[in-house]
Design an enzyme around this catalytic site. Structure first.
Site, PDB file in Angstrom:
ATOM      1  N   LYS A  80       0.847  -1.202   0.000  1.00  0.00           N
ATOM      2  CA  LYS A  80       0.000   0.000   0.000  1.00  0.00           C
ATOM      3  C   LYS A  80       0.883   1.253   0.000  1.00  0.00           C
ATOM      4  CE  LYS A  80      -3.983   1.939   2.536  1.00  0.00           C
ATOM      5  NZ  LYS A  80      -4.887   1.753   3.700  1.00  0.00           N
ATOM      6  N   SER A 119      -9.823   1.599   2.801  1.00  0.00           N
ATOM      7  CA  SER A 119      -8.981   2.431   1.963  1.00  0.00           C
ATOM      8  C   SER A 119      -7.900   1.650   1.205  1.00  0.00           C
ATOM      9  CB  SER A 119      -8.289   3.494   2.808  1.00  0.00           C
ATOM     10  OG  SER A 119      -7.399   2.889   3.753  1.00  0.00           O
ATOM     11  N   SER A 150      -9.936  -0.921   6.993  1.00  0.00           N
ATOM     12  CA  SER A 150      -9.425  -0.665   5.642  1.00  0.00           C
ATOM     13  C   SER A 150      -8.748  -1.854   4.985  1.00  0.00           C
ATOM     14  CB  SER A 150      -8.461   0.528   5.655  1.00  0.00           C
ATOM     15  OG  SER A 150      -9.183   1.727   5.778  1.00  0.00           O
TER      16      SER A 150
END
Lengths: 491, 107
Positions: free
Chosen positions: A85, A160, A184
């Site tokens: 990420k 997210s 997330s």
């Protein structure tokens, strides 16, 4: 031409073959890069990857000395590509947090989890898209464009960490790292039909994870299967001198029960079903899938009983006070002086305001203002202080349930399947996507999502939660449930 | 506790965010829409949970000593400039340039 069929094999199996020299050291990397080229790029692609760096990944292969009978004990991820990420600091690629304010920023140090992955033999060829500064539940809030759901491009992959989830679900990598503040990792894992794990607060180092809400943030792991996720967490777990919030508790063998073929592998395990996670408004088809999972757990020897976590409904109001409050402080560092974007204005203050206004997107701006408001004079006691008190009640709910003899909780991960892109325009409606996940972050307990079936062709996630630092029991149940559901988990 | 335009401007100033008037107007509605869902917390009997939010609650505290981060590039490689061991950051454009070469890059 690489062999993309490698990507259908578990990360552990492929790593073992690479370590033993039965596969070329770059075989899995080449397969991932080919799958990436086929699924992600261009207008019809997923837009799940923000940066890729195959050269550095290949260069790191040289230093690993793989393929000569290397022990998988030393290199459990030998030659395995892991997507990262974009809010986790890496040296060879930017760390932009999906934000214009950090566009192109390259960290001078790397996260501890990256160093641990590299030491385990992993390759990190790509950074994945995300909601800006991890604020969102759909990966629509990225400054670099939204990520699409791999199975239906009109829908969101969740967020997210939607880029990491999409990459794993699309078969580009078997394992990816995300981050969790309110769900997330688990929410996009549920939406995309893969496994997502949020470890106990303090289980994994956050050194090099760009801070959003420091009392909630944890690095999490995506896997195509329970074993992929367990292997990934095994590598990154542990105390770290560079993160004083990590706790020096021994790391269990999360994969210990992967080959448990006993008829009743869950004998003696008590699974709780919190009634608050099964409201009357829950889609009856989702309820049926959870009932089916509970039945399978019973058949595996577990006792399943109803329990209560009475303060569950307060989690979203608490979370959306605590997290923005902490974010408003953490994001104060992005001021045009020390990092990334700088927009000139009238004097120092004008430069700050111009930089931050042009650098942050609407959701980040909204949360900074919300957080500043609830911390400001006259509102601190009414909002922040009270939210922190209610947070303790939410945590106490978990403590009581686990103290009553329950080992693991079973709930839906999300209230719905993946929703249409652009369909949630009211911020609070979007926040409610986290209603079943934010409690674990507030209480600090470990939790994970795994696929348990589909509704209208879209994946449904079942969530398992355990007591602090008992990831091993959580994985024991997850392995058994995955095996019991078999192909039904994806049908 | 409804949020007003004045409140939004005040917290925006505290947060160093420049907002246009249309943004302020929009944010008033959005923040009020969010905060009305927080009012439920006022009804909760927090009882013994109302402890000092700053308490550490068993979290261990590390020794208060510097713990240097291992940088993979020297500071000079990513700093805009260095002097006497300190970073020099870009000068504000509104502050003009300086005649002193020693002050180059200072802001």
């Amino acid at each position: 031409m690489s062999d993309v069929s490698l990507l259908s094999r578990s990360a552990a199996d492929v790593a073992a073959d690479i370590a033993a020299g039965r596969l070329a050291t770059d075989a899995a990397l080449n397969a991932s890069l080919q799958a990436y080229a086929a699924t992600d790029a261009g207008p019809s692609g997923l837009n799940a990857v923000l940066y890729s760096d195959a050269d550095s990944a290949r260069a790191s292969l040289q230093s690993l000395s793989l393929g000569n009978g290397t022990s998988t004990d030393a290199r459990p991820l030998a030659g395995i590509p892991v997507a990262i990420k974009d809010n986790i600091a890496t040296l060879s690629m930017p760390t932009s947090c999906g934000s214009k304010i950090l566009d192109g920023y390259v960290s001078p140090f790397e996260a501890t989890v990256i160093a641990k992955l590299r030491a385990a033999g992993a390759l990190m060829p790509m950074k994945t898209n995300m909601d800006e500064f991890a604020m969102g539940s759909s990966t629509e809030n990225s400054a670099f464009g939204a990520t699409k759901h791999p199975m239906d491009h009109t829908r969101v992959p969740g967020g997210s960490s939607g880029g990491s989830a999409a990459v794993v679900a699309a078969g580009v990598t078997r394992i990816a790292l995300g981050s969790e503040t309110g769900g997330s990792v688990r929410q996009p894992a549920a939406f995309c039909g893969i496994v997502g794990v949020k470890p106990t607060y303090g289980r994994v180092s956050r050194h090099g994870l760009v801070a959003f809400a420091s009392s909630l943030d944890q690095v999490g792991v995506f896997g195509q299967t329970v074993d992929d996720a367990a292997l990934g967490l095994q590598v990154i777990a542990g105390a770290d001198a560079l993160d004083s919030t990590t706790v020096d508790v021994p790391v269990s063998d999360y994969r210990a029960s992967r080959d448990n073929a006993a008829a009743q592998p869950l004998a003696g395990v008590v699974v709780g079903r919190p009634v608050e996670y099964f409201p009357d408004s829950l889609d009856p088809r989702m309820r049926e899938l959870l009932d089916r999972s509970a039945d399978r757990l019973r058949a595996l020897g577990a006792e399943v009983r109803d329990v209560s976590l009475p303060h569950t409904a307060l989690a979203i109001p608490v979370y959306y006070i605590v997290a923005p409050a902490e974010a408003s402080s953490n994001l104060a560092r992005f001021d045009g002086v020390r990092y990334g974007l700088r927009v000139e204005g009238d004097g120092l203050r004008g430069m700050y305001e111009a930089t931050r206004s042009q650098g942050f997107g609407p959701e980040v701006t909204r949360r900074i203002l919300l957080g500043t408001y609830v911390l400001s004079a006259g509102y601190y006691d009414a909002y922040y202080k009270r939210a922190m008190a209610v947070r303790r009640l939410i945590a106490a709910d978990f403590t009581k349930v686990f103290a009553s003899g329950v080992h693991v909780l079973l709930t839906p991960t999300t209230p719905t399947t993946a929703f249409k892109a652009g369909s949630k325009t009211d911020p609070y409606e979007m926040y409610m996507s986290d209603i079943f996940t934010a409690t674990a972050n507030l209480a600090g307990v470990p939790a994970m999502s795994q696929p348990i079936g589909r509704i209208d062709g879209l994946p449904v996630g079942g969530q398992l939660l355990a007591s602090h630092f008992d990831e091993a029991t959580m994985f024991r149940v997850a392995y058994a449930l995955e095996r019991a559901l078999g192909s039904e988990a994806h049908a | 506790m409804a949020v007003s335009e004045e409140d939004v401007r005040h917290v925006a100033a505290l947060a160093r965010l420049g907002l246009s008037q249309p943004q302020v107007a929009s944010l008033v509605g959005e923040l009020n829409g969010i905060l009305e869902h927080m009012d439920v917390l006022q009804q909760v009997d927090i009882g013994s949970a109302s402890l000092d939010p700053d308490a550490t609650h068993g979290m261990r505290m590390r020794d208060d000593v510097p713990n240097p981060i291992a940088l993979h590039r020297p500071r000079e490689a990513f700093a805009p400039g260095m002097r006497d061991g300190f970073f020099l950051v870009p000068r504000l454009s509104t502050h003009g340039s300086t005649d002193s070469a020693d002050d180059e890059g200072e802001g």
